[in-house]
Design a protein around this motif. Structure first.
Motif, short mmCIF file in Angstrom:
data_model
loop_
_atom_site.label_atom_id
_atom_site.label_comp_id
_atom_site.label_asym_id
_atom_site.label_seq_id
_atom_site.Cartn_x
_atom_site.Cartn_y
_atom_site.Cartn_z
N ASP A 1 5.65 2.03 12.01
CA ASP A 1 6.03 1.14 11.34
C ASP A 1 7.71 1.00 11.99
N SER A 2 7.75 0.44 13.00
CA SER A 2 9.19 0.51 13.69
C SER A 2 10.08 -0.70 12.76
N SER A 3 9.51 -1.56 12.02
CA SER A 3 10.33 -2.58 11.47
C SER A 3 11.35 -1.82 10.41
N ARG A 4 12.36 -2.35 10.27
CA ARG A 4 13.47 -1.82 9.34
C ARG A 4 13.75 -2.51 8.14
N GLU A 5 13.13 -3.57 7.70
CA GLU A 5 13.28 -4.00 6.51
C GLU A 5 12.90 -3.47 5.40
N THR A 6 13.41 -3.77 4.10
CA THR A 6 13.21 -2.73 2.98
C THR A 6 12.07 -3.25 2.40
N THR A 7 11.35 -2.44 2.02
CA THR A 7 9.85 -2.54 1.18
C THR A 7 10.10 -2.98 -0.05
N THR A 8 9.41 -3.71 -0.88
CA THR A 8 9.58 -4.22 -2.25
C THR A 8 8.82 -3.28 -2.99
N VAL A 9 9.41 -2.94 -4.25
CA VAL A 9 8.91 -1.68 -5.33
C VAL A 9 8.87 -2.48 -6.29
N PRO B 1 8.27 3.13 -10.72
CA PRO B 1 7.62 2.21 -10.12
C PRO B 1 6.43 1.80 -10.98
N GLY B 2 6.11 0.45 -11.10
CA GLY B 2 4.81 0.06 -11.82
C GLY B 2 3.64 -0.26 -10.82
N ASP B 3 2.64 0.77 -10.50
CA ASP B 3 1.82 0.53 -9.80
C ASP B 3 0.39 0.75 -10.32
#
Length: 177
Positions: A19-27, A38-40
């Protein structure tokens, strides 16, 4: 002419990260007011509704605490449904050690829950609270305090059996843990 550079994607191991992309992940956060976990864990907003609350594990357990799966069924239907659920889910009992840890979250057996009901305690009661409740209730109905009272003797026996069930379960937990 510049020399061509070789890619890092050849062979094994793969040299560049997968996963070379650097954008933020949404939690997604827990839908409980002021909770930052985190609401999982999804929970239905209403019966037969596709809308879901998203809770953390703690608040999902709290939300499901009062859920009555057998609401609206008569005794025979309830017994039949319970039996079918137990036979269908028998394989999960073997893997119960993969569940959430701690009391009050499904780690107590049905016998332990009945024993806690006799002692009028919550599912998450610790052993010190169990011991205290047993002593208080046993003193009130002990045969030495109420000689000749058959109801008190029967209640005392129920309390004794309940305490023994919970004591044995606590000893098993200590032995495992």
């Amino acid at each position: 002419m510049p020399k061509a550079r070789r890619s890092n994607d050849w062979g094994f191991p793969r040299w560049r990260s997968y996963d070379s992309s650097r954008e933020t992940t949404t939690v997604r956060l827990c839908d409980r007011h002021l909770c930052e976990e985190p609401g999982d864990c999804p929970a239905p907003k209403a019966p037969n509704s596709p809308d879901r609350w998203m809770f953390c594990q703690k608040h999902a357990a709290e939300y499901n605490k009062g859920w009555d799966y057998f609401e609206g069924l008569d005794k025979a239907e309830k017994a039949a449904r319970t039996k079918s659920e137990q036979t269908e889910n028998a394989g999960y009992a073997e893997a119960s050690h993969f569940g959430w840890a701690g009391s009050g979250d499904g780690s107590r057996s049905a016998d332990e829950m009945r024993a806690l009901d006799v002692l009028e305690l919550e599912a998450d009661a610790d052993f010190a609270a169990i011991k205290k409740a047993y002593r208080v209730k046993a003193k009130a109905v002990h045969p030495d305090v109420k000689p000749g009272d058959a109801e008190a003797a029967e209640e005392f026996q129920k309390l004794q059996v309940s305490y023994e069930v919970l004591k044995a379960a606590e000893e098993r937990r200590e032995w495992k843990g």
